[in-house]
Write a protein that holds these residues in place. Structure first.
Motif, PDB file in Angstrom:
ATOM      1  N   PHE A  95     -95.031   6.584 -84.719  1.00 23.51           N
ATOM      2  CA  PHE A  95     -96.056   5.413 -84.023  1.00 23.51           C
ATOM      3  C   PHE A  95     -95.263   4.270 -84.296  1.00 23.51           C
ATOM      4  O   PHE A  95     -94.633   3.883 -85.163  1.00 23.51           O
ATOM      5  CB  PHE A  95     -97.252   5.427 -84.729  1.00 23.51           C
ATOM      6  N   CYS A  96     -95.202   3.297 -82.975  1.00 27.86           N
ATOM      7  CA  CYS A  96     -94.846   1.860 -83.407  1.00 27.86           C
ATOM      8  C   CYS A  96     -96.244   1.156 -83.769  1.00 27.86           C
ATOM      9  O   CYS A  96     -97.180   1.412 -83.089  1.00 27.86           O
ATOM     10  CB  CYS A  96     -94.242   1.427 -82.210  1.00 27.86           C
ATOM     11  N   ALA A  97     -96.074   0.150 -84.425  1.00 27.71           N
ATOM     12  CA  ALA A  97     -97.222  -0.844 -84.710  1.00 27.71           C
ATOM     13  C   ALA A  97     -96.780  -2.234 -84.493  1.00 27.71           C
ATOM     14  O   ALA A  97     -95.543  -2.549 -85.076  1.00 27.71           O
ATOM     15  CB  ALA A  97     -97.607  -0.579 -85.924  1.00 27.71           C
ATOM     16  N   PHE A  98     -97.577  -3.017 -84.029  1.00 31.47           N
ATOM     17  CA  PHE A  98     -97.477  -4.600 -83.902  1.00 31.47           C
ATOM     18  C   PHE A  98     -98.492  -5.312 -84.892  1.00 31.47           C
ATOM     19  O   PHE A  98     -99.639  -5.114 -85.185  1.00 31.47           O
ATOM     20  CB  PHE A  98     -98.005  -4.796 -82.493  1.00 31.47           C
ATOM     21  N   GLY A  99     -97.865  -6.162 -85.723  1.00 31.12           N
ATOM     22  CA  GLY A  99     -98.685  -6.837 -86.714  1.00 31.12           C
ATOM     23  C   GLY A  99     -98.893  -8.283 -86.496  1.00 31.12           C
ATOM     24  O   GLY A  99     -98.404  -8.846 -85.383  1.00 31.12           O
ATOM     25  N   PRO A 100     -99.837  -8.786 -87.421  1.00 33.12           N
ATOM     26  CA  PRO A 100    -100.447 -10.012 -87.085  1.00 33.12           C
ATOM     27  C   PRO A 100     -99.652 -11.360 -88.021  1.00 33.12           C
ATOM     28  O   PRO A 100     -99.999 -12.287 -88.027  1.00 33.12           O
ATOM     29  CB  PRO A 100    -101.908  -9.947 -87.795  1.00 33.12           C
ATOM     30  N   PRO A 108    -100.050   0.532 -93.140  1.00 36.27           N
ATOM     31  CA  PRO A 108    -100.870   0.674 -91.929  1.00 36.27           C
ATOM     32  C   PRO A 108    -101.860  -0.348 -91.581  1.00 36.27           C
ATOM     33  O   PRO A 108    -102.157  -0.960 -90.587  1.00 36.27           O
ATOM     34  CB  PRO A 108    -101.277   2.117 -92.042  1.00 36.27           C
ATOM     35  N   ASN A 109    -102.787  -0.605 -92.717  1.00 39.98           N
ATOM     36  CA  ASN A 109    -103.774  -1.558 -92.518  1.00 39.98           C
ATOM     37  C   ASN A 109    -103.431  -2.990 -92.166  1.00 39.98           C
ATOM     38  O   ASN A 109    -104.029  -3.832 -91.883  1.00 39.98           O
ATOM     39  CB  ASN A 109    -104.670  -1.480 -94.074  1.00 39.98           C
ATOM     40  N   ASP A 110    -101.966  -3.169 -92.473  1.00 44.99           N
ATOM     41  CA  ASP A 110    -101.543  -4.586 -92.382  1.00 44.99           C
ATOM     42  C   ASP A 110    -101.025  -4.741 -90.799  1.00 44.99           C
ATOM     43  O   ASP A 110    -100.884  -5.928 -90.250  1.00 44.99           O
ATOM     44  CB  ASP A 110    -100.097  -4.819 -92.921  1.00 44.99           C
ATOM     45  N   TYR A 111    -101.351  -3.775 -89.918  1.00 45.88           N
ATOM     46  CA  TYR A 111    -100.714  -3.779 -88.630  1.00 45.88           C
ATOM     47  C   TYR A 111    -101.990  -3.649 -87.535  1.00 45.88           C
ATOM     48  O   TYR A 111    -103.141  -3.172 -87.835  1.00 45.88           O
ATOM     49  CB  TYR A 111    -100.007  -2.701 -88.081  1.00 45.88           C
ATOM     50  N   THR A 112    -102.218  -4.537 -86.408  1.00 48.10           N
ATOM     51  CA  THR A 112    -103.240  -4.413 -85.829  1.00 48.10           C
ATOM     52  C   THR A 112    -103.281  -3.779 -84.455  1.00 48.10           C
ATOM     53  O   THR A 112    -104.243  -3.345 -83.806  1.00 48.10           O
ATOM     54  CB  THR A 112    -103.517  -6.075 -85.147  1.00 48.10           C
TER      55      THR A 112
END
Length: 124
Positions: A95-100, A108-112
């Motif tokens: 998975f790719c993830a984009f953060g705030p 994982p919880n750090d990404y929105t």
């Protein structure tokens, strides 16, 4: 908000290579850090690599250090993960993830925002 779509997964033999891509839509792409995670069956989501908003700072988990490389292309609004010397234990949904934030985050919880994932299967 950013929409993320991963691609590039597939079946590969141990020792081989793959390049994952994550296409991002949204005008805030260049303002925040991004990351790659993976999740194997029955396991939690594991941090693989992160990159800062500028692209100048990167961080790779020990499990993939020296084999995987994260990068981003601001002009193309894309995130990449080059994977080499693949092992059977690399088999997972990626998975790719984009953060705030502009920096690198590893949980994982750090990404929105998240993509739908792409399957990588490494045969031994």
């Amino acid at each position: 908000q950013v929409q993320l779509v991963e691609s590039g997964g597939g079946l590969v033999q141990a020792g081989g290579s793959l390049r994952l891509s994550c296409a991002a839509s949204g005008r805030t792409f260049s303002e925040y850090g991004m990351g790659w995670f993976r999740q194997a069956p029955g396991k939690g989501r594991e941090f693989i690599a992160g990159i800062s908003a500028s692209g100048q700072a990167v961080y790779h988990a020990d499990s993939v250090k020296g084999r995987f490389s994260i990068s981003r292309d601001k002009a193309k609004h894309a995130l990449f993960l080059l994977m080499s010397r693949l092992k059977s234990e690399d088999t997972a949904v990626y998975f790719c993830a984009f953060g705030p934030t502009r920096g690198i985050r590893t949980t994982p919880n750090d990404y929105t925002d998240w993509g739908q994932g792409t399957q990588v299967t490494v045969s031994s």
